[in-house]
Write an enzyme that holds these catalytic residues in place. Sequence first.
Site, PDB file in Angstrom:
ATOM      1  N   ASP A  20       0.829  -1.210   0.000  1.00 49.01           N
ATOM      2  CA  ASP A  20       0.000   0.000   0.000  1.00 49.01           C
ATOM      3  C   ASP A  20       0.864   1.261   0.000  1.00 49.01           C
ATOM      4  OD1 ASP A  20      -2.406   1.317  -0.099  1.00 49.01           O
ATOM      5  OD2 ASP A  20      -2.764   1.246   2.058  1.00 49.01           O
ATOM      6  N   GLY A  21       0.312   2.328  -0.561  1.00 46.31           N
ATOM      7  CA  GLY A  21       0.951   3.635  -0.483  1.00 46.31           C
ATOM      8  C   GLY A  21       1.628   4.101  -1.765  1.00 46.31           C
ATOM      9  N   TRP A  25       3.018   7.875  -2.289  1.00 50.96           N
ATOM     10  CA  TRP A  25       4.444   8.027  -2.616  1.00 50.96           C
ATOM     11  C   TRP A  25       4.595   8.949  -3.823  1.00 50.96           C
ATOM     12  CZ3 TRP A  25       7.386   7.015  -6.949  1.00 50.96           C
ATOM     13  CH2 TRP A  25       8.772   6.911  -6.773  1.00 50.96           C
ATOM     14  N   ARG A  33      -0.146   9.082 -10.154  1.00 50.16           N
ATOM     15  CA  ARG A  33      -0.266   7.859  -9.350  1.00 50.16           C
ATOM     16  C   ARG A  33       0.386   6.647 -10.023  1.00 50.16           C
ATOM     17  NH1 ARG A  33      -3.758   7.488  -5.200  1.00 50.16           N
ATOM     18  NH2 ARG A  33      -4.056   5.285  -5.646  1.00 50.16           N
ATOM     19  N   HIS A  37       2.780   3.357  -8.881  1.00 52.64           N
ATOM     20  CA  HIS A  37       2.562   1.923  -9.117  1.00 52.64           C
ATOM     21  C   HIS A  37       3.772   1.304  -9.816  1.00 52.64           C
ATOM     22  CE1 HIS A  37      -1.398   2.156  -7.549  1.00 52.64           C
ATOM     23  NE2 HIS A  37      -1.899   2.884  -8.531  1.00 52.64           N
ATOM     24  N   THR A  66     -10.195  -7.166  -5.388  1.00 49.55           N
ATOM     25  CA  THR A  66     -11.472  -7.230  -6.121  1.00 49.55           C
ATOM     26  C   THR A  66     -12.203  -5.892  -6.034  1.00 49.55           C
ATOM     27  OG1 THR A  66     -12.387  -8.272  -4.128  1.00 49.55           O
ATOM     28  CG2 THR A  66     -11.908  -9.728  -5.983  1.00 49.55           C
ATOM     29  N   ARG A  71     -11.661   1.942  -9.037  1.00 49.92           N
ATOM     30  CA  ARG A  71     -10.817   3.123  -9.283  1.00 49.92           C
ATOM     31  C   ARG A  71     -11.055   3.646 -10.702  1.00 49.92           C
ATOM     32  NH1 ARG A  71      -5.188   2.445  -5.955  1.00 49.92           N
ATOM     33  NH2 ARG A  71      -6.166   1.760  -4.032  1.00 49.92           N
ATOM     34  N   LEU A 131      11.452 -20.731  -3.512  1.00 47.83           N
ATOM     35  CA  LEU A 131      10.483 -19.772  -2.988  1.00 47.83           C
ATOM     36  C   LEU A 131       9.245 -19.790  -3.876  1.00 47.83           C
ATOM     37  CD1 LEU A 131      10.030 -17.148  -1.144  1.00 47.83           C
ATOM     38  CD2 LEU A 131      10.949 -15.869  -3.064  1.00 47.83           C
ATOM     39  N   ARG A 189      -5.616  -1.920   8.474  1.00 45.90           N
ATOM     40  CA  ARG A 189      -6.724  -2.823   8.099  1.00 45.90           C
ATOM     41  C   ARG A 189      -6.234  -3.862   7.099  1.00 45.90           C
ATOM     42  NH1 ARG A 189      -8.502   2.376   6.359  1.00 45.90           N
ATOM     43  NH2 ARG A 189      -7.840   2.789   4.210  1.00 45.90           N
ATOM     44  N   SER A 191      -8.252  -4.960   4.441  1.00 43.57           N
ATOM     45  CA  SER A 191      -8.795  -4.664   3.102  1.00 43.57           C
ATOM     46  C   SER A 191      -9.050  -5.932   2.274  1.00 43.57           C
ATOM     47  CB  SER A 191      -7.880  -3.696   2.343  1.00 43.57           C
ATOM     48  OG  SER A 191      -7.750  -2.476   3.043  1.00 43.57           O
ATOM     49  N   GLU A 202       0.225 -13.054  12.463  1.00 45.66           N
ATOM     50  CA  GLU A 202       0.732 -11.892  13.189  1.00 45.66           C
ATOM     51  C   GLU A 202       0.684 -10.707  12.229  1.00 45.66           C
ATOM     52  OE1 GLU A 202       1.682 -11.865  16.404  1.00 45.66           O
ATOM     53  OE2 GLU A 202       1.186 -13.985  16.581  1.00 45.66           O
TER      54      GLU A 202
END
Length: 237
Positions: A20-21, A25, A33, A37, A66, A71, A131, A189, A191, A202
């Site tokens: 997020d953010g 940024w 924006r 991204h 979803t 947007r 991974l 949150r 979301s 955690e």
Amino acid sequence: MSGNAAENRRVPRHLAIILDGNGRWAKRRGLPRLMGHRAGLRKLEEMVHLVKREGIRYFSVYAFSTENWTRPPMEVEGLMSLFRYYIRHKVEAIKAEGARIRFCGRKDKMPPDLLEQMHWAEERTKDETTLDFILCINYGGRAEVLDAMNALIKDGYDGPVTEEALRQHFYLPDVPDPDLIVRTSGELRLSNFWLWEAAYSEFYFTDIHWPDFDEAALKAALADYAGRERRYGGLSS
Ligand code: IPE
Ligand code: IPE
Ligand code: MG
């Protein structure tokens, strides 16, 4: 936390990050924006490397929910184009890290050519075992639970629905629940991320905007996690 981190039980087996953010940024720099991204997606390659080095086995990132379809179309289309670009250009580097790329989310509404590319990236990296790098795109926790329930009904499942039966119909049934969920940029949150799976996760929140999240920020999150006591409803040991 490095070197024999894999043997250290205090390293999360599954680390999940809510990216997020990106917008904030960009705004802070007077940029559109979508530049945020772009910077956010660019960060992922470095993170895969660092996360692998920490001995983490599953790394999932929430990249598009979803709800993000609401947007403005220009931002949504821009994001889809960025996903296209990064999948095409980063698959080899991610494969070279020993990472298997997996996507998690609904297929509806997604551009068909992007779906094809996602499938190609999964095929290209399917034999990597160091991974699992899981990109949650068009993912929603509520959608996942509903999709699993509907899949059970479609299968003609007869009898009380158990946790195990439901889980087997989740998008990635073999992936263990996230041990640690990190959210950047200060919102406290979930979301709609890993709703069912987060029952005993955690949480770690940081004010850092995702494109600025770096090795020190990752180490701080992991150090915090290492000091947690997980009780799962039982008593302290
Ligand atoms: C996260 O950054 C990326 C997506 C949700 C697609 P945001 O776009 O939510 O950035 P902020 O929260 O507006 O700063
Ligand atoms: C959550 O971020 C979804 C992703 C990071 C993909 P949002 O920016 O969409 O969440 P809200 O709207 O602040 O809850
Ligand atoms: Mg946001």
